[in-house]
Scaffold this motif. Sequence first.
Motif, PDB file in Angstrom:
ATOM      1  N   TYR A  54      35.383  43.663  38.700  1.00  0.00           N
ATOM      2  CA  TYR A  54      35.814  42.370  39.214  1.00  0.00           C
ATOM      3  C   TYR A  54      35.656  41.335  38.111  1.00  0.00           C
ATOM      4  O   TYR A  54      34.555  41.094  37.629  1.00  0.00           O
ATOM      5  CB  TYR A  54      34.985  41.973  40.437  1.00  0.00           C
ATOM      6  CG  TYR A  54      35.401  42.655  41.718  1.00  0.00           C
ATOM      7  CD1 TYR A  54      35.648  41.921  42.870  1.00  0.00           C
ATOM      8  CD2 TYR A  54      35.553  44.028  41.769  1.00  0.00           C
ATOM      9  CE1 TYR A  54      36.026  42.547  44.047  1.00  0.00           C
ATOM     10  CE2 TYR A  54      35.939  44.669  42.942  1.00  0.00           C
ATOM     11  CZ  TYR A  54      36.172  43.920  44.069  1.00  0.00           C
ATOM     12  OH  TYR A  54      36.559  44.549  45.228  1.00  0.00           O
ATOM     13  N   GLY A  57      34.980  35.165  38.669  1.00  0.00           N
ATOM     14  CA  GLY A  57      35.638  34.298  39.635  1.00  0.00           C
ATOM     15  C   GLY A  57      36.495  35.005  40.658  1.00  0.00           C
ATOM     16  O   GLY A  57      37.022  34.369  41.571  1.00  0.00           O
ATOM     17  N   LYS A  58      36.646  36.335  40.547  1.00  0.00           N
ATOM     18  CA  LYS A  58      37.528  37.037  41.481  1.00  0.00           C
ATOM     19  C   LYS A  58      36.971  36.996  42.898  1.00  0.00           C
ATOM     20  O   LYS A  58      35.778  37.190  43.127  1.00  0.00           O
ATOM     21  CB  LYS A  58      37.715  38.489  41.046  1.00  0.00           C
ATOM     22  CG  LYS A  58      38.674  39.252  41.960  1.00  0.00           C
ATOM     23  CD  LYS A  58      38.938  40.644  41.444  1.00  0.00           C
ATOM     24  CE  LYS A  58      39.888  41.386  42.372  1.00  0.00           C
ATOM     25  NZ  LYS A  58      40.182  42.744  41.903  1.00  0.00           N
ATOM     26  N   ARG A  59      37.861  36.781  43.863  1.00  0.00           N
ATOM     27  CA  ARG A  59      37.463  36.708  45.262  1.00  0.00           C
ATOM     28  C   ARG A  59      36.968  38.054  45.764  1.00  0.00           C
ATOM     29  O   ARG A  59      37.522  39.108  45.446  1.00  0.00           O
ATOM     30  CB  ARG A  59      38.653  36.264  46.121  1.00  0.00           C
ATOM     31  CG  ARG A  59      38.274  35.873  47.548  1.00  0.00           C
ATOM     32  CD  ARG A  59      39.516  35.485  48.332  1.00  0.00           C
ATOM     33  NE  ARG A  59      40.124  36.638  48.975  1.00  0.00           N
ATOM     34  CZ  ARG A  59      41.340  36.638  49.494  1.00  0.00           C
ATOM     35  NH1 ARG A  59      42.098  35.563  49.405  1.00  0.00           N
ATOM     36  NH2 ARG A  59      41.818  37.714  50.087  1.00  0.00           N
ATOM     37  N   ASP A  61      35.867  39.681  49.506  1.00  0.00           N
ATOM     38  CA  ASP A  61      35.747  39.503  50.950  1.00  0.00           C
ATOM     39  C   ASP A  61      34.739  40.495  51.500  1.00  0.00           C
ATOM     40  O   ASP A  61      34.658  41.642  51.045  1.00  0.00           O
ATOM     41  CB  ASP A  61      37.095  39.728  51.638  1.00  0.00           C
ATOM     42  CG  ASP A  61      38.125  38.684  51.230  1.00  0.00           C
ATOM     43  OD1 ASP A  61      37.699  37.584  50.832  1.00  0.00           O
ATOM     44  OD2 ASP A  61      39.328  38.977  51.286  1.00  0.00           O
ATOM     45  N   ASP A  79      32.159  35.532  52.566  1.00  0.00           N
ATOM     46  CA  ASP A  79      33.275  35.622  51.635  1.00  0.00           C
ATOM     47  C   ASP A  79      32.986  34.746  50.423  1.00  0.00           C
ATOM     48  O   ASP A  79      32.570  33.597  50.557  1.00  0.00           O
ATOM     49  CB  ASP A  79      34.582  35.165  52.300  1.00  0.00           C
ATOM     50  CG  ASP A  79      35.062  36.138  53.366  1.00  0.00           C
ATOM     51  OD1 ASP A  79      34.598  37.292  53.368  1.00  0.00           O
ATOM     52  OD2 ASP A  79      35.903  35.749  54.195  1.00  0.00           O
ATOM     53  N   ASN A  81      32.991  35.138  45.733  1.00  0.00           N
ATOM     54  CA  ASN A  81      33.602  35.726  44.551  1.00  0.00           C
ATOM     55  C   ASN A  81      32.612  36.684  43.898  1.00  0.00           C
ATOM     56  O   ASN A  81      31.512  36.916  44.406  1.00  0.00           O
ATOM     57  CB  ASN A  81      34.062  34.645  43.570  1.00  0.00           C
ATOM     58  CG  ASN A  81      32.923  33.722  43.137  1.00  0.00           C
ATOM     59  OD1 ASN A  81      31.764  34.124  43.065  1.00  0.00           O
ATOM     60  ND2 ASN A  81      33.254  32.469  42.844  1.00  0.00           N
ATOM     61  N   ARG A  82      33.032  37.238  42.777  1.00  0.00           N
ATOM     62  CA  ARG A  82      32.206  38.219  42.078  1.00  0.00           C
ATOM     63  C   ARG A  82      30.796  37.698  41.838  1.00  0.00           C
ATOM     64  O   ARG A  82      29.803  38.400  42.095  1.00  0.00           O
ATOM     65  CB  ARG A  82      32.880  38.571  40.746  1.00  0.00           C
ATOM     66  CG  ARG A  82      32.064  39.434  39.805  1.00  0.00           C
ATOM     67  CD  ARG A  82      32.813  39.552  38.479  1.00  0.00           C
ATOM     68  NE  ARG A  82      32.107  40.378  37.520  1.00  0.00           N
ATOM     69  CZ  ARG A  82      31.170  39.949  36.688  1.00  0.00           C
ATOM     70  NH1 ARG A  82      30.805  38.665  36.735  1.00  0.00           N
ATOM     71  NH2 ARG A  82      30.606  40.772  35.822  1.00  0.00           N
ATOM     72  N   GLU A  83      30.701  36.465  41.371  1.00  0.00           N
ATOM     73  CA  GLU A  83      29.406  35.915  41.001  1.00  0.00           C
ATOM     74  C   GLU A  83      28.503  35.699  42.217  1.00  0.00           C
ATOM     75  O   GLU A  83      27.302  35.993  42.173  1.00  0.00           O
ATOM     76  CB  GLU A  83      29.581  34.600  40.231  1.00  0.00           C
ATOM     77  CG  GLU A  83      30.129  34.776  38.816  1.00  0.00           C
ATOM     78  CD  GLU A  83      31.600  35.182  38.785  1.00  0.00           C
ATOM     79  OE1 GLU A  83      31.998  35.850  37.803  1.00  0.00           O
ATOM     80  OE2 GLU A  83      32.345  34.856  39.732  1.00  0.00           O
ATOM     81  N   THR A  84      29.064  35.178  43.304  1.00  0.00           N
ATOM     82  CA  THR A  84      28.226  34.913  44.475  1.00  0.00           C
ATOM     83  C   THR A  84      27.746  36.205  45.117  1.00  0.00           C
ATOM     84  O   THR A  84      26.608  36.283  45.591  1.00  0.00           O
ATOM     85  CB  THR A  84      28.981  34.059  45.507  1.00  0.00           C
ATOM     86  OG1 THR A  84      30.136  34.767  45.974  1.00  0.00           O
ATOM     87  CG2 THR A  84      29.398  32.721  44.911  1.00  0.00           C
ATOM     88  N   VAL A 208      45.008  40.156  46.791  1.00  0.00           N
ATOM     89  CA  VAL A 208      44.437  39.531  45.594  1.00  0.00           C
ATOM     90  C   VAL A 208      44.799  40.332  44.356  1.00  0.00           C
ATOM     91  O   VAL A 208      45.262  39.784  43.343  1.00  0.00           O
ATOM     92  CB  VAL A 208      42.913  39.404  45.735  1.00  0.00           C
ATOM     93  CG1 VAL A 208      42.293  38.903  44.432  1.00  0.00           C
ATOM     94  CG2 VAL A 208      42.553  38.468  46.882  1.00  0.00           C
TER      95      VAL A 208
END
Length: 340
Positions: A54, A57-59, A61, A79, A81-84, A208
């Motif tokens: 990923y 910043g990629k989303r 879900d 939901d 992104n990659r980082e969260t 995406v």
Amino acid sequence: MAEAAGDPDLLDLLIVGAGPAGIATAVEARRAGIRRILLLEKGPSHSFSIEKLYTPGKRVDKVYLGQQVECEGSVCIVDGNRETVLATLDGFVREYGLEIRSHTEVSRITPLEGGGFEAMDAQGTSYHARTVVIAIGVFGRPNKPDYPLPATLKGHVRFDLTEDVPAGESVLVVGGGNTALEYVEYLYPGRAVTLAYRGAEFAKANEVNRRILQDLEASGQATVWRNADIASLRDAGEAPRIEAVFKDGRTARFDHVVYALGGATPEGFLRQAGVELDGKHPRVDHRFHSTVPGLFLAGDLVAGGKGSIVKAFNTGRAVVWEGLCQDHLECRIPDAGDQP
């Protein structure tokens, strides 16, 4: 294994795989008071598929294509992104003090006479545990093409991206699902990347990934060949070494080929451990307990197709609270914040 009850090296729980399912299983086990837990991970870090494939910043879900699945246990994400998502999983690892041994691929699991298990890794290190959860995902055994691959191309043909492809070289990615598109997205900076798919549309991939591929193709940062079915690979004998021969008669040469043809249940690995299969699917009960006492499966292996992160989390909850704590390990009585 009664004689080994006092063995300080005897694990209560060995978890093979440190992706979302493995982490969720370990967290639930910690909350149940299970102490001696070890996760073994083939990759260099936990949740490696998310970290590696990923892009920033990629989303991400929590469920697959809008499936209505709610978190049932202590582990969940929103939901993001990659980082969260990685930060959330990192937080669980730290909060619960999970011990993860990376770069450790388990080669076999052997049930022991009298109970318990011995697991052996590829380096020959053995681990003994009262119970085992296998959470490696279907990509424990990637699918391979139906044509032979020349032995001389070893090191140029890959079935995953656990090792980096050198910058400045040409790469052919073969496949049409999410993994194939994610490989293209990961590889295109600094490399000449071509995606070859035998179909006309990327219907297996999510919105995406399709949008990202469309943008890369439109900007000339990646080449996409549709209706491109490979007949064979040849060793050209000089760089670029790989000559791909397509069924429509065209040929093209690349430095590397990466196959992303999907994965299958690692039948041989499971059978060696004594797990019974119905066709290609492992036989488990509602707790994801296999036919081997004390051996459970979690994550993609038992998600029933189109798995999601939440489904993976939920299998971990069921394994611990409905399986391990009921019949195999001593768990503390749950309080209001724990799972029943």
